[in-house]
Design a protein around this motif. Structure first.
Motif: not given
Lengths: 133, 446
Positions: B338-347, B375-380
């Motif tokens: 249930g964690i809001d995950v933001d994944l950003n991977v450059e080439d 126990q975060p709510e957001h993970l980047r």
């Protein structure tokens, strides 16, 4: 010889004998380190000479007996404050018919009385002499 | 918190390992040289002391011989009695005989003392009759025998006339008059002679000492060299065995992961698709369709969990599958939690495999910690690439922690990761305080 006499008494007695003898002082000791000589006649025709001079903290004593006869055997002694320091026998030699002996004695504090004794057993001549240094 | 460590040398671990055996040999050689120097200095000091003692012992024996064999036979009672009128003549006789036989060799002066401290004889006749007293040691020798040796104190009145001789060694010994009166016989020796004698003795032992130590060192260095080589080979063998064990484990894990992926995972995927398809086909029976859809969702959920487990068992093939896909699998459990995950991977094309591997390992550990402990709510999670490096940033708004505190059990992996990062020469930054979340930044040359 004087086992019970003190050294000062021995010196005084020997000095008195010296004054009364026929010895003649040829030089004196003024305390400045020069030599002292005395000479005289023995009981016969012989003569004696006694010379004392400083020598490296000691006194060089020279004794000469002149009998004008060669081949005579003399017994001799050197006295220091009346007691015999050295003794021996010597024979008079040509051409003068004399002998001499030199020995060193310790320069004790105060005045040192140096004496000689010599005797010719054949003729019975004796020689005596003293000087104070 | 930034920590940096130099990367391995240009010639690599092999060259480093080849040089490793040299270190103990060099260290031993340096320590050996220092020890040899210290031993030579110490042995020199001891031998000098022993030699000096021996030289002084020689002087003691010489003094005893002179006193007993030369001076004593010439003594008379009159000579040692200041009140005896025959003393002068007795001293003359002693002086004429003994003086030349006493002042022999290294003997520069002799004195004979009575028990009252009066000098009854000396070759320096000015001292005869003077009273200087006796010290405790001298009196002990006079009364009980033996010898005593000491460096002359030239400031004493009794030694004024000896000053011209320089440094002197004075030795005392007991002698007796014919009637048994004890006297103290004293002889003075030039200390230069004692020093020379000491040096001679010392010089005779020095080559033995130095040569012995050098030979010992030369013998022991090859042994240390051989021992170091053996230790190095043993370490290399241990390293090889460990590497083989790790590789065997990796192979086994890869096989298990592949079997699961090719078997169970594919079957579950097929089941989920079949369930979804069946759900769509059961339009006439909505209840059964809903149950089939629920079955498909359940299978997909378990499939996702199984894929995450596979990632745990064996890291993905980053080269073939790509870092983005691997990170996508990595964050699956976080999304599931249930964690809001933001994944950003450059080439990351063109980057070094080791650098990509390190980014993966770092992200794996940090994401896992964030999910388990933060126990975060957001993970980047972000991977950026510059001309020179790859930069991983993982940031969460969880509970955070005190980085300076001792690591809890769950954070031991972070410490191991930090060591790995340092070994690869990368930069690692961790910012966190309790209640404000955690931010990790890792930069590695690409």
């Amino acid at each position: 010889m004087f086992p019970l006499l003190s050294r000062a008494a021995a010196v005084a007695m020997a000095a008195a004998i010296t004054i009364g003898s026929a010895g003649l002082a040829a030089a004196d000791h003024g305390g400045g380190g020069s030599d002292v000589r005395r000479e005289g006649s023995c009981s016969g025709s012989a003569h004696w000479k006694l010379k004392v001079k400083p020598d490296d903290g000691r006194l060089a004593v020279e004794v000469e007996i002149d009998s004008n006869r060669r081949g005579q055997v003399w017994s001799w002694r050197i006295l220091h404050d009346g007691f015999t320091s050295y003794r021996g026998n010597r024979t008079t030699r040509a051409p003068s018919g004399s002998f001499s002996v030199e020995r060193r004695v310790v320069d004790m504090s105060g005045s040192d009385l140096i004496g000689l004794r010599a005797k010719n057993s054949a003729t019975g001549q004796t020689c005596r002499g003293h000087l104070a240094y | 918190m930034i920590a940096r460590r130099q990367p391995p040398g240009p010639n690599g671990p092999a060259a480093t390992r080849r040089r490793a055996w040299l270190r103990p040999v060099v260290q031993f050689s340096i320590a050996g040289v220092i020890a040899v120097v210290l031993l030579i200095v110490g042995a020199g000091w001891l031998s000098k002391k022993a030699a000096t003692d021996e030289a002084i012992s020689d002087a003691r024996r010489m003094t005893e011989i002179l006193g007993r064999s030369v001076a004593q036979p010439e003594l008379s009672e009159a000579m040692v009695d200041p009140g005896n009128p025959a003393q002068s003549a007795a001293i003359d006789r002693f002086d004429s005989i003994a003086r030349h036989r006493l002042l022999v060799g290294d003997v520069l002066r002799v004195k004979i003392w009575n028990s009252e401290g009066i000098i009854v004889y000396s070759d320096d006749t000015s001292l005869i009759g003077q009273n200087f007293g006796l010290g405790d040691e001298e009196r002990k020798v006079l009364e009980h025998g033996g010898t005593d040796a000491e460096v002359s104190d030239l400031s004493k009145a009794e030694n004024i006339d000896e000053r011209s001789f320089g440094r002197l060694l004075e030795v005392y010994s007991q002698i007796w008059t014919p009637k048994g009166q004890p006297l103290l016989f004293e002889a003075y020796y030039s200390y230069d002679v004692v020093s020379q004698r000491s040096s001679d003795i010392q010089a005779s032992f020095r080559p033995i000492t130095v040569a012995g130590l050098l030979i010992f060192t030369l013998l022991i260095v090859p042994l240390v060299w051989i021992l170091a080589r053996r230790l190095d080979r043993a370490a290399a063998e241990r390293e090889r065995l460990l590497t083989a064990a790790v590789e065997a484990s990796a192979v086994e894990r890869r096989r298990i992961a592949r079997d699961l992926h090719d078997g169970v995972v594919q079957d579950l995927a097929g089941l989920s698709f079949a369930a979804s398809a069946a759900s769509r086909d059961l339009k006439d029976d909505p209840e059964l369709a809903a149950r089939m859809e629920s079955l498909g969702v359940g299978v997909r959920s378990n499939l996702r969990a199984l894929r995450s487990l596979l990632v745990e068992i064996y890291p993905p093939e980053l080269r073939t599958e790509g870092l983005a896909a691997a990170l996508d699998d990595l964050i699956a459990p976080a999304i599931a939690a249930g964690i809001d995950v933001d994944l950003n991977v450059e080439d990351t094309e063109g980057s070094d495999d080791d650098a990509i591997g390190l980014v993966w390992r770092t992200a794996q550990e940090v994401v896992r910690n964030a999910v388990r402990h933060g126990q975060p709510e957001h993970l980047r999670v972000a991977v950026a690439m510059t001309d020179a490096s790859l930069i991983l940033t993982v940031e969460d708004d969880g509970r955070g922690f005190d980085p300076s505190a001792a690591p809890r059990d769950g954070h031991l992996g972070l410490r191991a990761l930090r060591d790995l990062i340092h070994e690869m020469g990368a930069d690692f930054t961790l910012e966190s305080t309790p209640g404000t979340g955690t931010k990790v930044r890792m930069e590695v040359a690409r």
